[in-house]
Design a protein around this motif. Structure first.
Motif, short mmCIF file in Angstrom:
data_model
loop_
_atom_site.label_atom_id
_atom_site.label_comp_id
_atom_site.label_asym_id
_atom_site.label_seq_id
_atom_site.Cartn_x
_atom_site.Cartn_y
_atom_site.Cartn_z
N TYR B 90 0.85 -1.18 0.00
CA TYR B 90 0.00 0.00 0.00
C TYR B 90 0.89 1.24 0.00
O TYR B 90 1.70 1.44 0.90
CB TYR B 90 -0.93 -0.01 1.21
CG TYR B 90 -1.97 -1.09 1.11
CD1 TYR B 90 -1.66 -2.43 1.33
CD2 TYR B 90 -3.28 -0.78 0.74
CE1 TYR B 90 -2.61 -3.43 1.19
CE2 TYR B 90 -4.24 -1.77 0.59
CZ TYR B 90 -3.89 -3.10 0.83
OH TYR B 90 -4.84 -4.08 0.68
N PHE B 91 0.74 2.04 -1.03
CA PHE B 91 1.53 3.24 -1.18
C PHE B 91 0.68 4.47 -0.87
O PHE B 91 -0.48 4.55 -1.27
CB PHE B 91 2.07 3.38 -2.60
CG PHE B 91 3.11 2.38 -2.98
CD1 PHE B 91 2.79 1.30 -3.78
CD2 PHE B 91 4.42 2.53 -2.53
CE1 PHE B 91 3.76 0.37 -4.14
CE2 PHE B 91 5.40 1.60 -2.88
CZ PHE B 91 5.04 0.52 -3.69
N CYS B 92 1.30 5.40 -0.21
CA CYS B 92 0.71 6.71 -0.02
C CYS B 92 1.52 7.70 -0.84
O CYS B 92 2.75 7.55 -0.99
CB CYS B 92 0.75 7.08 1.46
SG CYS B 92 0.16 8.73 1.84
N ALA B 93 0.86 8.69 -1.38
CA ALA B 93 1.54 9.72 -2.14
C ALA B 93 0.91 11.07 -1.83
O ALA B 93 -0.26 11.13 -1.41
CB ALA B 93 1.45 9.43 -3.64
N SER B 94 1.67 12.12 -2.00
CA SER B 94 1.10 13.45 -1.81
C SER B 94 1.58 14.38 -2.91
O SER B 94 2.58 14.10 -3.60
CB SER B 94 1.47 14.01 -0.42
OG SER B 94 2.84 14.36 -0.33
N SER B 95 0.83 15.44 -3.10
CA SER B 95 1.21 16.44 -4.08
C SER B 95 0.69 17.79 -3.62
O SER B 95 -0.30 17.88 -2.89
CB SER B 95 0.68 16.10 -5.47
OG SER B 95 -0.73 16.19 -5.52
N GLN B 96 1.36 18.83 -4.10
CA GLN B 96 0.93 20.17 -3.72
C GLN B 96 -0.28 20.59 -4.55
O GLN B 96 -1.26 21.08 -4.03
CB GLN B 96 2.09 21.15 -3.92
CG GLN B 96 1.89 22.49 -3.25
CD GLN B 96 3.20 23.20 -3.03
OE1 GLN B 96 4.16 22.98 -3.77
NE2 GLN B 96 3.28 24.06 -2.04
N GLY B 97 -0.18 20.37 -5.86
CA GLY B 97 -1.29 20.71 -6.74
C GLY B 97 -1.97 19.46 -7.22
O GLY B 97 -1.81 18.37 -6.68
N ASP B 98 -2.70 19.62 -8.28
CA ASP B 98 -3.46 18.52 -8.86
C ASP B 98 -2.50 17.61 -9.63
O ASP B 98 -2.02 17.97 -10.69
CB ASP B 98 -4.53 19.08 -9.80
CG ASP B 98 -5.31 17.99 -10.50
OD1 ASP B 98 -6.09 18.33 -11.40
OD2 ASP B 98 -5.14 16.81 -10.15
#
Lengths: 107, 116
Positions: B90-98
């Protein structure tokens, strides 16, 4: 049905032996195509975004290109540290990934 | 700058038990995503938070999966009760924009779940 297909599944190269990885897609209204690199036991690492046919992006020994049906990741004079799984993805169903190409570069 | 961190790195549980995975995104990233890779398959989208709100949960496989993001900071993904087919990374990812526009997702190292 929208699909993203990568080939080959695995590729073994000698150090310095240039080659290309393929990502073909059947997506209507493509809004971008993305390349990632994934090392064993790690999460994918973002490499490139391509938006339109004819666009090219480069980073060190890697160059990504895009046509209307596929994208190529060209690897010039690879080194052992380029060994990894390379993933392409398109922004459908939020993000749809291909199965990846596992690249091994032998010294 | 700290990257996306996930805990635990590996969890082994019995079928029917509960597991909670945690993700701490990069500070300031409003967008947080969960993905998973089951054996031999490609990485698949589970859900997307914007701050504390679920933007898209169309990839959640069934109601045994519950994701939360309290206060728009860290997120948890609970599997209850776990089944054999839930095994995977299970991977989590984040981003500032879309990220759907830029593709620039920052991934954690993943939480490997093994259900026996």
């Amino acid at each position: 049905e929208d699909q993203v297909t990568q080939s080959p599944e695995a590729l073994r190269l000698q150090e310095g032996e240039s080659s290309s990885l393929n990502c073909s897609y059947t997506v209507s209204g493509l809004r971008g195509l993305f390349w990632y690199r994934q090392d064993p036991g790690k999460g994918p690492e973002f490499l490139f975004t391509l938006y339109s046919a004819g666009e090219e992006k480069e980073k060190e020994r890697l160059k990504a290109t895009l046509t209307k049906k596929e994208s190529f990741l060209h690897i010039t004079a690879p080194k052992p540290e380029d060994s990894a799984t390379y993933l392409c993805a398109v922004p459908i169903d939020d993000m749809r990934f291909g199965a990846g190409t596992r690249l091994t570069v032998k010294p | 700058e700290a990257g996306v961190t996930q805990f635990p790195s590996h969890s082994v549980i019995e079928k029917g038990q509960t597991v909670t995975l945690r993700c701490d995104p990069i500070s300031g990233h409003d967008n947080l995503y969960w993905y998973r890779r089951v054996m031999g398959k490609e990485i698949k989208f589970l859900l997307h938070f914007v701050k504390e709100s679920k933007q898209d949960e169309s990839g959640m496989p069934n109601n045994r999966f519950l994701a939360e993001r309290t206060g728009g900071t860290y997120s948890t993904l609970k599997v209850q009760p776990a089944e054999l087919e839930d095994s995977g990374v299970y991977f989590c990812a984040s981003s500032q924009g879309d990220s759907g526009r830029t593709g620039e997702l920052f991934f954690g190292e993943g939480s490997r779940l093994t259900v026996l």
